[in-house]
Design a protein around this motif. Structure first.
Motif, PDB file in Angstrom:
ATOM      1  N   THR A 133       3.510  -3.679   1.224  1.00 39.97           N
ATOM      2  CA  THR A 133       2.091  -4.001   1.087  1.00 39.97           C
ATOM      3  C   THR A 133       1.932  -5.513   1.029  1.00 39.97           C
ATOM      4  OG1 THR A 133       1.548  -1.945  -0.051  1.00 39.97           O
ATOM      5  CG2 THR A 133       0.046  -3.787  -0.381  1.00 39.97           C
ATOM      6  N   THR A 193       1.127  -2.355   5.169  1.00 36.91           N
ATOM      7  CA  THR A 193      -0.230  -2.059   4.731  1.00 36.91           C
ATOM      8  C   THR A 193      -0.836  -3.375   4.277  1.00 36.91           C
ATOM      9  OG1 THR A 193       0.279   0.196   4.031  1.00 36.91           O
ATOM     10  CG2 THR A 193      -1.622  -0.870   2.994  1.00 36.91           C
ATOM     11  N   HIS A 251      -6.980  -2.343   3.552  1.00 33.16           N
ATOM     12  CA  HIS A 251      -7.856  -2.177   2.393  1.00 33.16           C
ATOM     13  C   HIS A 251      -8.519  -3.521   2.131  1.00 33.16           C
ATOM     14  CE1 HIS A 251      -5.823   1.657   1.297  1.00 33.16           C
ATOM     15  NE2 HIS A 251      -4.769   1.055   1.833  1.00 33.16           N
ATOM     16  N   VAL A 268      -3.834  -5.765   2.606  1.00 41.24           N
ATOM     17  CA  VAL A 268      -4.949  -5.812   1.665  1.00 41.24           C
ATOM     18  C   VAL A 268      -5.594  -7.179   1.813  1.00 41.24           C
ATOM     19  CG1 VAL A 268      -5.667  -5.642  -0.739  1.00 41.24           C
ATOM     20  CG2 VAL A 268      -3.722  -4.286   0.076  1.00 41.24           C
ATOM     21  N   GLU A 308      -4.690   1.098  -6.963  1.00 44.31           N
ATOM     22  CA  GLU A 308      -5.250   1.895  -5.868  1.00 44.31           C
ATOM     23  C   GLU A 308      -4.385   1.903  -4.607  1.00 44.31           C
ATOM     24  OE1 GLU A 308      -9.944   1.271  -7.198  1.00 44.31           O
ATOM     25  OE2 GLU A 308      -9.226   0.442  -5.288  1.00 44.31           O
ATOM     26  N   VAL A 309      -3.651   0.835  -4.359  1.00 41.83           N
ATOM     27  CA  VAL A 309      -2.872   0.730  -3.124  1.00 41.83           C
ATOM     28  C   VAL A 309      -1.375   0.801  -3.396  1.00 41.83           C
ATOM     29  CG1 VAL A 309      -2.427  -0.667  -1.057  1.00 41.83           C
ATOM     30  CG2 VAL A 309      -4.701  -0.678  -2.108  1.00 41.83           C
TER      31      VAL A 309
END
Length: 258
Positions: free
Chosen positions: A13, A37, A63, A39, A85-86
């Motif tokens: 992330t 991923t 996100h 953010v 949340e992630v």
């Protein structure tokens, strides 16, 4: 390990501040393409929503969280929310920045403080939060700071005076070195990208009057393009740079060598 696996960010992330447009969004595209991923944080929700739609159209999991690095009290709660949340943040790209052009003798204090608060103080606080919540407990992490060639040199007197910006980016350059040394035995690398002139919202005013002079003084005789930061960002965010730390790397078409 196959060479391509060194660049693989699947399962990672990446938090990118100021990621809704410009260089931050370009970096998000690169890290997302290689499996991360992403953010994104930025001040404007509408720009974040547009960036999310754009990235998802490229197949990137994204996100977004509206957040202002100048609002210090909101920084740690935002990181806490992202982690809840992630998931754990493996890569932090400190890209958000502010600038101000004014002769030093006339530079407003509030403008000086705004630049320092975003470029240095907010960057310190979000880095501290991510270190404490994610990277130090995990014993691993990649921190990539987006500094500037303005932090590696003075300022051309023919261009607008930008003392606060140059000073803050110089601070970020040494922030990179000092933090890298501190984190070197903890599995965390810290490096910075120092872009030259790229066409972004931040440079729009400068390019409006100074683009020709910039092109003439740049050995490659062009501005940075949409793909020019991506390779380096991927390198510094991945295991391919595991033995690199504390480096401030100019991406400027050769401007720093002349």
């Amino acid at each position: 390990m196959a060479l391509k696996d060194l660049f693989n960010l699947s399962g990672k992330t990446a938090l990118i501040t100021g990621g809704s447009r410009g260089l931050g969004l370009q970096i998000a595209e690169a890290l997302g393409e290689y499996g991360a991923t992403v953010v994104l944080t930025a001040r404007k929700q509408n720009e974040l929503d547009e960036a999310k739609t754009h990235l998802e159209g490229l197949g990137v999991t994204a996100h977004v969280y509206a957040s202002d690095l100048g609002d210090f009290a909101s920084i740690d709660p935002t990181v806490e929310k992202i982690v809840a949340e992630v998931g754990r943040i493996d890569i932090l790209v400190n890209n958000a920045g502010a600038t101000w052009g004014a002769p030093t003798a006339e530079h407003p204090l509030d403008a000086w403080l705004k630049v320092m608060n975003v470029n240095l103080n907010g960057t310190f606080l979000i880095t501290q939060s991510v270190l404490n919540r994610c990277m130090l407990p995990a014993g691993s992490g990649r921190i990539v700071n987006v500094a500037s060639v303005a932090g590696l040199q003075g300022n051309d007197p023919h261009m607008a005076a930008t003392l606060a910006y140059n000073t803050s980016k110089g601070g970020l350059v040494n922030f990179t070195r000092a933090l890298a040394a501190e984190m070197a035995d903890k599995g965390i690398t810290v490096n910075s990208i120092c872009p030259g002139y790229f066409p972004t919202k931040m440079t729009k005013g400068t390019l409006a009057y100074g683009e020709q002079a910039i092109l003439e003084s740049t050995p490659m005789h062009r501005l940075g393009g949409a793909e020019d930061l991506k390779g380096l960002a991927l390198l510094l965010a991945s295991d391919a740079s595991a033995f690199m730390t504390g480096q401030n790397i100019a991406v400027d078409g050769g401007a720093m060598i002349v």
